[in-house]
Each structure stands twice: as structure tokens, then as C-alpha cells.
Enzyme design. Sequence first.
Site, PDB file in Angstrom:
ATOM      1  N   GLY A 301       0.788  -1.236   0.000  1.00 11.65           N
ATOM      2  CA  GLY A 301       0.000   0.000   0.000  1.00 11.65           C
ATOM      3  C   GLY A 301       0.816   1.279   0.000  1.00 11.65           C
ATOM      4  CG  ASP A 325       5.036  -0.951   0.730  1.00 12.85           C
ATOM      5  OD1 ASP A 325       6.235  -1.161   0.480  1.00 12.85           O
ATOM      6  OD2 ASP A 325       4.209  -0.584  -0.125  1.00 12.85           O
ATOM      7  CG  HIS A 380       1.089  -2.638 -13.172  1.00 14.16           C
ATOM      8  ND1 HIS A 380       0.241  -1.595 -12.914  1.00 14.16           N
ATOM      9  CD2 HIS A 380       2.243  -2.294 -12.576  1.00 14.16           C
ATOM     10  CE1 HIS A 380       0.875  -0.675 -12.212  1.00 14.16           C
ATOM     11  NE2 HIS A 380       2.090  -1.088 -11.994  1.00 14.16           N
TER      12      HIS A 380
HETATM   13  C1  LIG Z   1       3.517   0.969  -7.659  1.00 11.39           C
HETATM   14  S1  LIG Z   1       3.599   1.048  -5.915  1.00 11.39           S
HETATM   15  C2  LIG Z   1       1.887   0.983  -5.483  1.00 11.39           C
HETATM   16  C3  LIG Z   1       1.632   1.617  -4.158  1.00 11.39           C
HETATM   17  C4  LIG Z   1       0.158   1.768  -3.802  1.00 11.39           C
HETATM   18  N1  LIG Z   1      -0.504   0.498  -3.699  1.00 11.39           N
HETATM   19  C5  LIG Z   1      -0.560   2.667  -4.784  1.00 11.39           C
HETATM   20  O1  LIG Z   1      -1.582   2.284  -5.339  1.00 11.39           O
HETATM   21  O2  LIG Z   1      -0.097   3.790  -4.978  1.00 11.39           O
HETATM   22  C6  LIG Z   1       4.174  -0.576  -5.488  1.00 11.39           C
HETATM   23  C7  LIG Z   1       4.359  -0.771  -4.007  1.00 11.39           C
HETATM   24  O3  LIG Z   1       4.722  -2.136  -3.770  1.00 11.39           O
HETATM   25  C8  LIG Z   1       5.685  -2.158  -2.724  1.00 11.39           C
HETATM   26  N2  LIG Z   1       6.427  -3.421  -2.791  1.00 11.39           N
HETATM   27  C9  LIG Z   1       7.340  -3.806  -3.722  1.00 11.39           C
HETATM   28  N3  LIG Z   1       7.760  -5.054  -3.448  1.00 11.39           N
HETATM   29  C10 LIG Z   1       7.124  -5.441  -2.310  1.00 11.39           C
HETATM   30  C11 LIG Z   1       7.139  -6.642  -1.539  1.00 11.39           C
HETATM   31  N4  LIG Z   1       7.900  -7.687  -1.893  1.00 11.39           N
HETATM   32  N5  LIG Z   1       6.330  -6.717  -0.470  1.00 11.39           N
HETATM   33  C12 LIG Z   1       5.539  -5.666  -0.113  1.00 11.39           C
HETATM   34  N6  LIG Z   1       5.473  -4.502  -0.813  1.00 11.39           N
HETATM   35  C13 LIG Z   1       6.259  -4.398  -1.899  1.00 11.39           C
HETATM   36  C14 LIG Z   1       6.527  -0.944  -3.018  1.00 11.39           C
HETATM   37  O4  LIG Z   1       7.269  -0.541  -1.883  1.00 11.39           O
HETATM   38  C15 LIG Z   1       5.465   0.080  -3.428  1.00 11.39           C
HETATM   39  O5  LIG Z   1       4.973   0.785  -2.315  1.00 11.39           O
END
Ligand SMILES: C[S@@+](CC[C@H](N)C(=O)[O-])C[C@H]1O[C@@H](n2cnc3c(N)ncnc32)[C@H](O)[C@@H]1O
Length: 506
Positions: A301, A325, A380
Site C-alpha cells: 500500500g 509494505d 502489473h
Molecule cells: C507501484 S507502488 C503501489 C503503491 C500503492 N498500492 C498505490 O496504489 O499507490 C508498489 C508498491 O509495492 C511495494 N512493494 C514492492 N515489493 C514489495 C514486496 N515484496 N512486499 C511488499 N510490498 C512491496 C513498493 O514498496 C510500493 O509501495
Amino acid sequence: MSTRVTSRSKFIWRGTESWAQFSQRWSCLRQLADLISASVDTIDSHFSRNDLNFPSLNDPFNPASPAEALLRNPDLVKHIMTAVSACSQLIATINMPMSSLADAAFSFHIPAALRTAVAVNVVEVLRDHPEGLHVKDIAEKGGRGIDPAKLARILRALATNYVFTETAPETFKNNRLSSFLDTRKSVAAILAKPEEKLSGFAPIVDQVNDELFKGAAYLTETLLDPQIGHSDAQEHTSIARAFGLQNKSLWEWYEEPGNEFRLKRFAAGAGGVARANTDVILSGFEWASLPPDSVIVDVGGGQGHNMLTIREKFPDSKLKFVVQDRGGVMEEAKKFWKSSAPDAIENEDVVFEGHNFFEPQPLQPSHGPPSVFFLSMILHDYGRPLAGKILRHLRDAAVTGETKLVIVDQVVPYACPPTAIPPYEIPIQGAEKVQPQGVPSPLLPNLGKANLFTYLGDLCMLVALNGEARTLPAYIELLEASGWRIEEVFAGGVGGLHSQIVARTI
Ligand SMILES: C[S@@+](CC[C@H](N)C(=O)[O-])C[C@H]1O[C@@H](n2cnc3c(N)ncnc32)[C@H](O)[C@@H]1O
């Protein structure tokens, strides 16, 4: 072959007319010209009724102007999309094939030129010179030491693509497109602190045309590589090949010393996209229908800004939010909520969990079983195996028959006619709206170039992460294999960019 494609047996033409008739109608110059004319008439009449002029391409973009506000009217957007689609299709039809293909093949110079113009602060320099400035002065005031003769050629190529205007030989001014890149910072401030440049659309242009552009140059070699061409691993991408990343994903590379600016630039670009995204959170799943104390888990998130959007919209709903996150991000999330909604922290309406979504869900008895798992702009980024792993962990932690899955992401329309799309085996409410509705003949059914960004965005995911902006059938298959069944789709935004999928447990 792990990426989902429709089975060959389904590829049959299902139109009520023959393909030859369809194809003939599709190329009709007069019909395309009439569509352009009719759309422009409607747009013009909206402006006349409001006593406004359509914004001029030659004037700077002014987001606060009543004309730009009028252009956000959804009815007008529909006519703009039609006009853009018809103009592009007319060009594709009327132009010599060699010219069209040469434009397509050589147009990689445009992003390279655009990134250079951003890097040497042309837009910021020209902000103070609305009448235009000679390129020697632009180069000097931009402060990056670029050769003015070379910059002139770059700006002329851009002006020929309607970004900047050449007002006299080697003299350029901002126009509606170029000024959209304005960071609103002074050149002195940017030169003193490059992070000042991370504002508005400029960091997106810089990032996309640095990492993604260089990565895309190796797409063919990567896809035809006998070792990794069929891999969905994030280490096996074109970007990894372009930058010589040895068995590393883009994320790991961003976090290495020396890439601090790249990481900040990515965050600035992603933040811009996220902020544009609030409507899609609220238009779809009925958050108000959840009983008090329902728990929504925002998986990946970020700072939890989407949960804050729901809380602010439904202040009396007594919903509980769990923001998950990576550990480091949680500290930022707490700060964000402390300044935006401190009472939510005090009342424990929101809790923060450092959690890797590739691991089993932590089941916290303190906040009860999840009513909704929420995944916004996550899937995605991943090919099928990794996306499936995330979804399977959520399914394992879901309460069968009760927990819902709400996905906010892109749902990509096909470019083929709707009549060629096989019916879905399971009824899904709203599925028909994934394909653009009411597209006038003879336009390409997905509105062609008016929706091009959707397909370019999908290729960005492929190049950078082996990820995918999915079609609805690809989502159906991914979710079914992970224990979820799609009930409803809310197709939204241009090209399905901001859609919602609601699924239940199987
Ligand atoms: C594109 S952002 C989307 C954030 C949010 N959900 C939004 O809609 O704006 C992707 C998110 O996934 C988190 N993320 C990446 N790899 C992760 C993992 N293995 N476990 C948890 N979160 C992760 C990143 O830190 C980032 O906050």
C-alpha cells in the site's frame, strides 16, 4: 510459455459482415474526415456556449484557465478521443506506407530529444521569454554547457512534433505541450539542487527515456534469447541486459549506491501517477456497504494514501485499515498518517505492518479477519508466476465466502472488433465495458492512438520487470489459478488505465 494468450481455436472472425467488408469500411477516408469534422463541431459548440476559445497550441499550458477546466468535461473528452483516433487513422490510411513506417522506425529520436531538452532546462529558460529566445541564449541560460548548434537541431525536431515553436531561425518559445514540462522552479534552483527537477511531468520523461528507453533497445535480443526469452523473472528483462545487471531486478539495482537519484526520480514519477488515481479507488467497490469494524488490508500500500482516501470519503463507516509494505516504507507511512489523520493512529483505526507480499500473510488477531484485500497498482509489476504467488498468499489468508479481493490496475482492451472476442465462460458484471463503448465506425475498436498509452505502458512493464498490463481474460486465468473468481469489473479511465476488479474466493 507462461504468459496467457487466447487459445488458437478461439481465433475466428465473428463479425456479422465479411472481413473484406469490415476492412473496406475501416479504411474509408471520407468517413474518417466526417468524424473529425463532427467531433470538432461539437467541441467548438461547447466552447462557444461557454464563451471561451479552445486553448492555442502556441500558448503555454495554463491548468487554472477555464478553457482547460472545460476540457476535463467527460463529454468533451469523448469527442477529443474520437477526433484523435480519427486523425491518426486518417494519417495511417492516407500516408504512403514507407513514410508511416519510416516515422515509426525513426521516432526513437523524439524521446531522446525530449529528455535532452528537459536536462538542459529549456522549458524553464523559456518561461521568462514568452516571445521566444535565440538558441545560443537558451543553451547559455540553461547552464548545462550544451552546444547551441546541436540544441537547435534537437529543438527543431521537437517543434516539428509540436513540442516548442520555432518563431524565427534558431529561435524557440514554449507552447502548450512544452510548457506542460515546466517544473515551475528557477534554473538557478535546479542547478544548485538537481532534485528540484523532480516535479510534475519532467521526472517521468527523464526516467522513461533513460532506463526504459535504453532497456527497450534490447527487447528483441531479450525475447529471442534461448535462455531467458520465455522467463518471467524480474532479473531476465531487457533493462537488466541494457544495464548489465547480473541477476538483479530493477528494484534491487535502484537501491544500490550510485542510484540514489534514479530511485528518487522513480518515486517522483510514481507519486504523480498515484495522485492522479484517487477517483478510481472510490468509483467501483461500495466501501460504504462494509459493516462497521470491517478490516481492509492494503497490500503493497505504500504510505496507505488509498486507505486515507476511503477514510476521508466515508468518515462514519468505522472501517479498520491495515497498511502493508516493505519495512522501510512503513516508517514513511506512519509519518504520513501522523500528519494527515493522527486520530486514526490514536484510535487504532489504522495499523502498519512491514510485510513482504511473497511471504504468507501475517494473521493478526488484533484486527480480526480481513473483509477486503486491496491490491492497487501492484500486479502489473509481475509476470504470472510472481503475481500468482502474491494472490495465492492472499487466498490462503482469506475467509472463504467472505473476504473480497479488490484490484486497482489497468485492464487492457483488445485492438480487435468486440464481435471477435469470445464470450466469457463465467458471467462477469461490467465485462463488456472493458472494450471502449460506442466507438463510431470506422475507428479502430480500441480507439487506436487515442489509447496508445495503454499499450506503451504495458511494454514498459515488460521491458522493466517482465510485468504485464493484463487483458480481462489474462486476469481471469491468473485469478482462477490462485483461488479467486472475478465477479465484477469497473472499467475506467482512458484505455482502462484506472480500472477495478472485484473478486471472491473460490
Ligand atoms: C507501484 S507502488 C503501489 C503503491 C500503492 N498500492 C498505490 O496504489 O499507490 C508498489 C508498491 O509495492 C511495494 N512493494 C514492492 N515489493 C514489495 C514486496 N515484496 N512486499 C511488499 N510490498 C512491496 C513498493 O514498496 C510500493 O509501495
